[in-house]
Design a protein around this motif. Structure first.
Motif, PDB file in Angstrom:
ATOM      1  N   PRO A   1       0.823  -1.214   0.000  1.00 27.11           N
ATOM      2  CA  PRO A   1       0.000   0.000   0.000  1.00 27.11           C
ATOM      3  C   PRO A   1       0.862   1.272   0.000  1.00 27.11           C
ATOM      4  O   PRO A   1       2.030   1.241   0.381  1.00 27.11           O
ATOM      5  CB  PRO A   1      -0.809  -0.114   1.292  1.00 27.11           C
ATOM      6  N   HIS A   2       0.262   2.365  -0.406  1.00 24.41           N
ATOM      7  CA  HIS A   2       0.919   3.671  -0.418  1.00 24.41           C
ATOM      8  C   HIS A   2       1.376   4.016   0.999  1.00 24.41           C
ATOM      9  O   HIS A   2       0.715   3.720   1.970  1.00 24.41           O
ATOM     10  CB  HIS A   2      -0.061   4.730  -0.942  1.00 24.41           C
ATOM     11  N   ALA A   3       2.529   4.630   1.128  1.00 23.82           N
ATOM     12  CA  ALA A   3       3.121   5.102   2.388  1.00 23.82           C
ATOM     13  C   ALA A   3       3.535   3.966   3.317  1.00 23.82           C
ATOM     14  O   ALA A   3       3.736   4.199   4.512  1.00 23.82           O
ATOM     15  CB  ALA A   3       2.179   6.058   3.105  1.00 23.82           C
ATOM     16  N   SER A   4       3.709   2.760   2.812  1.00 24.31           N
ATOM     17  CA  SER A   4       4.209   1.690   3.685  1.00 24.31           C
ATOM     18  C   SER A   4       5.723   1.817   3.808  1.00 24.31           C
ATOM     19  O   SER A   4       6.407   2.291   2.907  1.00 24.31           O
ATOM     20  CB  SER A   4       3.807   0.317   3.156  1.00 24.31           C
ATOM     21  N   LYS A   5       6.221   1.388   4.949  1.00 26.93           N
ATOM     22  CA  LYS A   5       7.650   1.504   5.230  1.00 26.93           C
ATOM     23  C   LYS A   5       8.374   0.258   4.729  1.00 26.93           C
ATOM     24  O   LYS A   5       7.826  -0.837   4.713  1.00 26.93           O
ATOM     25  CB  LYS A   5       7.876   1.686   6.718  1.00 26.93           C
ATOM     26  N   MET A   6       9.619   0.463   4.299  1.00 28.32           N
ATOM     27  CA  MET A   6      10.436  -0.648   3.817  1.00 28.32           C
ATOM     28  C   MET A   6      11.908  -0.286   3.945  1.00 28.32           C
ATOM     29  O   MET A   6      12.259   0.872   4.190  1.00 28.32           O
ATOM     30  CB  MET A   6      10.097  -0.973   2.359  1.00 28.32           C
TER      31      MET A   6
ATOM     32  N   PRO B   1      16.102   2.924   5.896  1.00 30.24           N
ATOM     33  CA  PRO B   1      14.640   2.920   5.941  1.00 30.24           C
ATOM     34  C   PRO B   1      14.065   3.894   4.906  1.00 30.24           C
ATOM     35  O   PRO B   1      14.643   4.941   4.627  1.00 30.24           O
ATOM     36  CB  PRO B   1      14.311   3.372   7.366  1.00 30.24           C
ATOM     37  N   GLY B   2      12.946   3.511   4.332  1.00 30.75           N
ATOM     38  CA  GLY B   2      12.291   4.363   3.354  1.00 30.75           C
ATOM     39  C   GLY B   2      10.792   4.163   3.399  1.00 30.75           C
ATOM     40  O   GLY B   2      10.276   3.280   4.075  1.00 30.75           O
ATOM     41  N   THR B   3      10.081   5.039   2.682  1.00 29.64           N
ATOM     42  CA  THR B   3       8.621   4.962   2.592  1.00 29.64           C
ATOM     43  C   THR B   3       8.228   4.986   1.123  1.00 29.64           C
ATOM     44  O   THR B   3       8.773   5.765   0.336  1.00 29.64           O
ATOM     45  CB  THR B   3       7.981   6.174   3.308  1.00 29.64           C
ATOM     46  N   ILE B   4       7.281   4.134   0.766  1.00 24.75           N
ATOM     47  CA  ILE B   4       6.820   4.098  -0.625  1.00 24.75           C
ATOM     48  C   ILE B   4       5.964   5.327  -0.876  1.00 24.75           C
ATOM     49  O   ILE B   4       4.950   5.545  -0.213  1.00 24.75           O
ATOM     50  CB  ILE B   4       6.010   2.821  -0.905  1.00 24.75           C
ATOM     51  N   ASP B   5       6.382   6.142  -1.832  1.00 24.92           N
ATOM     52  CA  ASP B   5       5.632   7.339  -2.198  1.00 24.92           C
ATOM     53  C   ASP B   5       4.580   7.012  -3.253  1.00 24.92           C
ATOM     54  O   ASP B   5       3.423   7.367  -3.121  1.00 24.92           O
ATOM     55  CB  ASP B   5       6.601   8.410  -2.710  1.00 24.92           C
TER      56      ASP B   5
END
Length: 156
Positions: free
Chosen positions: A66-71, A82-86
């Motif tokens: 999903p949008h804004a999930s962390k990975m 660490p990053g977030t899906i934009d």
């Protein structure tokens, strides 16, 4: 085993049986070198295909997030940040020599599949060429061995 092949273009049309031992050795060494190079190319194609299959799988996994999930985003083989899906519907595709192109998820998957199919086709063609080269090298080895036995029996 009689043959009129010239040894893969290196024999200039002379039948293998009529070549000297030195000529046969040189041709066999050249054929063996070519077979080794082809084997290396096959290994490289297999490696590239595996990497593209992993990338395709990663695209499938990414499209499900999903949008804004962390990975964790890999920077190197052993360093992740660490990053977030934009936007999971847009990806950057490495098209070689440091060039990246933004594509939609579907275009990215299509790119990977086309590249995988191309590499598999090239792999199959290269296997055929390597097999023929190996057969020629094996034929040269048999003729060379027969000539060496003949020379040994005439010199004793």
């Amino acid at each position: 085993m009689a043959s009129s092949k010239g040894g893969g273009g290196g024999g200039g049309g002379i039948p293998l049986e009529r070549m000297s031992v030195e000529q046969l050795r040189a041709l066999k060494e050249q054929a063996d070198l070519e077979v080794n190079l082809l084997q290396d190319s096959l290994t490289n194609i297999r490696t590239a295909t595996t990497r593209l299959e992993i990338a395709s799988s990663a695209l499938n996994d990414l499209s499900l997030r999903p949008h804004a999930s962390k990975m964790l985003v890999p920077l190197t083989a052993s360093l992740y940040v660490p990053g977030t899906i934009d936007d999971s519907q847009k990806v950057l595709v490495d098209v070689g020599t440091g060039y990246f192109i933004e594509k939609t998820m579907a275009e990215g998957k299509d790119y990977c599949e086309r590249k995988i199919n191309l590499l598999k086709s090239n792999f199959d063609q290269l296997v055929e060429v390597a097999s023929k080269k190996k057969n020629v090298a094996d034929e040269m080895a048999v003729i060379l061995q027969a000539k060496m036995k003949q020379l040994a029996s005439t010199s004793s």
